[in-house]
Design a protein around this motif. Structure first.
Motif, mmCIF file in Angstrom:
data_model
loop_
_atom_site.group_PDB
_atom_site.id
_atom_site.type_symbol
_atom_site.label_atom_id
_atom_site.label_comp_id
_atom_site.label_asym_id
_atom_site.label_seq_id
_atom_site.Cartn_x
_atom_site.Cartn_y
_atom_site.Cartn_z
ATOM 1 N N TYR A 1 0.672 -1.206 0.117
ATOM 2 C CA TYR A 1 -0.065 -0.005 -0.162
ATOM 3 C C TYR A 1 0.963 1.364 -0.074
ATOM 4 O O TYR A 1 1.100 1.726 1.065
ATOM 5 C CB TYR A 1 -0.631 -0.039 1.207
ATOM 6 C CG TYR A 1 -1.678 -1.080 1.440
ATOM 7 C CD1 TYR A 1 -2.705 -1.637 0.352
ATOM 8 C CD2 TYR A 1 -1.703 -2.109 2.506
ATOM 9 C CE1 TYR A 1 -3.573 -2.473 0.504
ATOM 10 C CE2 TYR A 1 -2.695 -2.999 2.650
ATOM 11 C CZ TYR A 1 -3.445 -3.610 1.501
ATOM 12 O OH TYR A 1 -4.304 -4.476 1.788
ATOM 13 N N HIS B 1 -1.075 6.298 -1.623
ATOM 14 C CA HIS B 1 -2.480 5.861 -2.156
ATOM 15 C C HIS B 1 -3.133 5.902 -0.704
ATOM 16 O O HIS B 1 -3.252 4.888 0.097
ATOM 17 C CB HIS B 1 -2.506 4.446 -2.527
ATOM 18 C CG HIS B 1 -1.702 4.452 -4.019
ATOM 19 N ND1 HIS B 1 -0.825 3.424 -4.143
ATOM 20 C CD2 HIS B 1 -1.596 4.975 -4.841
ATOM 21 C CE1 HIS B 1 -0.321 3.475 -5.384
ATOM 22 N NE2 HIS B 1 -0.898 4.595 -5.692
ATOM 23 N N GLY C 1 -9.943 6.228 1.522
ATOM 24 C CA GLY C 1 -10.916 7.007 0.740
ATOM 25 C C GLY C 1 -11.453 7.912 1.651
ATOM 26 O O GLY C 1 -11.353 8.268 2.532
ATOM 27 N N VAL D 1 -15.832 3.752 1.621
ATOM 28 C CA VAL D 1 -14.802 2.784 0.562
ATOM 29 C C VAL D 1 -13.463 3.344 0.823
ATOM 30 O O VAL D 1 -12.996 4.322 0.883
ATOM 31 C CB VAL D 1 -15.325 3.237 -0.847
ATOM 32 C CG1 VAL D 1 -14.266 2.225 -1.672
ATOM 33 C CG2 VAL D 1 -16.774 2.725 -0.963
ATOM 34 N N LEU D 2 -12.756 2.082 1.164
ATOM 35 C CA LEU D 2 -11.129 2.499 1.294
ATOM 36 C C LEU D 2 -10.503 1.903 -0.023
ATOM 37 O O LEU D 2 -10.926 0.819 -0.588
ATOM 38 C CB LEU D 2 -10.789 1.481 2.312
ATOM 39 C CG LEU D 2 -11.494 1.881 3.694
ATOM 40 C CD1 LEU D 2 -10.652 0.968 4.908
ATOM 41 C CD2 LEU D 2 -11.507 3.262 4.296
ATOM 42 N N ALA D 3 -9.473 2.663 -0.374
ATOM 43 C CA ALA D 3 -8.898 2.371 -1.610
ATOM 44 C C ALA D 3 -7.371 2.317 -1.532
ATOM 45 O O ALA D 3 -6.805 3.067 -0.779
ATOM 46 C CB ALA D 3 -9.362 3.346 -2.800
ATOM 47 N N SER D 4 -6.939 1.554 -2.495
ATOM 48 C CA SER D 4 -5.196 1.400 -2.424
ATOM 49 C C SER D 4 -4.705 1.254 -3.930
ATOM 50 O O SER D 4 -5.836 0.907 -4.940
ATOM 51 C CB SER D 4 -4.828 0.490 -1.543
ATOM 52 O OG SER D 4 -5.055 -0.964 -1.899
ATOM 53 N N GLY E 1 -6.752 3.024 -6.652
ATOM 54 C CA GLY E 1 -8.289 2.640 -6.774
ATOM 55 C C GLY E 1 -8.191 0.988 -7.549
ATOM 56 O O GLY E 1 -9.411 0.838 -7.879
ATOM 57 N N THR F 1 -10.184 -2.046 -3.988
ATOM 58 C CA THR F 1 -11.198 -1.103 -3.252
ATOM 59 C C THR F 1 -11.786 -2.062 -2.169
ATOM 60 O O THR F 1 -12.158 -3.184 -2.437
ATOM 61 C CB THR F 1 -12.331 -0.272 -3.666
ATOM 62 O OG1 THR F 1 -13.006 -1.377 -4.500
ATOM 63 C CG2 THR F 1 -11.637 0.549 -4.975
ATOM 64 N N SER F 2 -11.941 -1.469 -1.004
ATOM 65 C CA SER F 2 -12.956 -2.497 0.230
ATOM 66 C C SER F 2 -13.937 -1.783 0.630
ATOM 67 O O SER F 2 -13.769 -0.600 1.173
ATOM 68 C CB SER F 2 -11.729 -2.730 1.273
ATOM 69 O OG SER F 2 -12.575 -3.560 2.393
ATOM 70 N N ARG F 3 -15.179 -1.999 0.441
ATOM 71 C CA ARG F 3 -16.580 -1.462 1.027
ATOM 72 C C ARG F 3 -16.912 -1.969 2.421
ATOM 73 O O ARG F 3 -16.938 -3.182 2.382
ATOM 74 C CB ARG F 3 -17.605 -1.257 -0.050
ATOM 75 C CG ARG F 3 -18.699 -0.632 0.185
ATOM 76 C CD ARG F 3 -19.792 -0.199 -0.833
ATOM 77 N NE ARG F 3 -20.281 -1.685 -1.541
ATOM 78 C CZ ARG F 3 -21.448 -1.945 -1.349
ATOM 79 N NH1 ARG F 3 -22.331 -1.208 -0.514
ATOM 80 N NH2 ARG F 3 -22.046 -2.962 -1.994
ATOM 81 N N ARG G 1 -13.238 -5.289 -4.334
ATOM 82 C CA ARG G 1 -13.179 -5.186 -5.762
ATOM 83 C C ARG G 1 -11.758 -5.072 -6.138
ATOM 84 O O ARG G 1 -10.851 -4.149 -5.721
ATOM 85 C CB ARG G 1 -14.030 -4.204 -6.359
ATOM 86 C CG ARG G 1 -15.450 -4.156 -6.226
ATOM 87 C CD ARG G 1 -16.355 -3.163 -6.791
ATOM 88 N NE ARG G 1 -17.805 -3.327 -6.504
ATOM 89 C CZ ARG G 1 -18.514 -3.766 -7.334
ATOM 90 N NH1 ARG G 1 -17.933 -4.209 -8.576
ATOM 91 N NH2 ARG G 1 -19.729 -4.204 -7.257
#
Length: 210
Positions: free
Chosen positions: A10, A14, A17, A106-109, A112, A115-117, A134
């Protein structure tokens, strides 16, 4: 999630979100970090030693001046002995609770590509967390070992992925396949398809955490 000499999973550029309603998660994280740190009697210096995150960075996070990455939050959560979501506290709710997609956290790395919702409200402490994950086509995401006793239980809703756990051989999963594993070792997820992969992930912590 692990690999053999995995890259920095990570990167620092990044960050996590924002809420879909526009609220800044960095501010929420800062308040919770200070509350949890002081509750446990840690100075910034001590928490820096425990987590491997610099004192300066911890101070910037607490004051909302820096947006933390997912990897950094994991390091801090492990050092504090709390579930990841404890750092992203939301109001507690009684009775039925609808979590609208357009207001999801939503967390993103990886710019993008991962992503983890959260499919649960962020409250003070819990032993179980539920996420929609995703992964972009052909992307591989690596993660450090979680706290001892942490388990991940996932199912592939769409696509095909490869799961890497410690030094074990990679595990291929097709749509509809499920997997339960101990996540207290480095591990990784790789989408080896040409379309986005969607997973549903339940994380379970030992009862003594949080």
């Amino acid at each position: 999630m692990n690999q053999h000499s995995p890259p920095d999973q990570y990167p620092d550029d990044h960050p996590v979100g924002r809420d879909a309603d526009g609220s800044d998660l960095a501010v929420v994280v800062g308040r919770n970090l200070r509350r949890l740190r002081t509750r446990q009697g840690h100075s910034l210096e001590r928490l820096a030693r425990l987590s491997g995150v610099s004192r300066a960075m911890l101070g910037q996070i607490e004051t909302g001046k820096s947006t933390p990455t997912i990897a950094l939050l994991w390091k801090v959560a492990i050092a504090l002995g709390v579930p990841f979501a404890t750092l992203l506290t939301a109001e507690k709710h009684a009775g039925a609770l609808v979590l609208r997609r357009d207001r999801a956290k939503v967390l993103a790395s990886s710019e993008g590509r991962f992503t983890s919702r959260a499919l649960f409200p962020f409250d003070d402490a819990r032993q179980v967390e539920f996420y929609e994950v995703r992964i972009a086509p052909f992307h591989r995401e690596d993660a450090d070992a979680h706290a001892p006793g942490t388990r991940e239980n996932l199912i592939v809703a769409r696509g095909a992925v490869e799961i890497l756990i410690g030094q074990q051989p990679p595990i291929d999963l097709a749509e509809g396949d499920a997997l339960l594993f101990e996540a207290d070792v480095p591990h990784g997820y790789r989408n080896f398809g040409s379309t986005e992969a969607v997973l549903y992930l339940v994380m379970t912590y030992v009862a003594t955490i949080g």
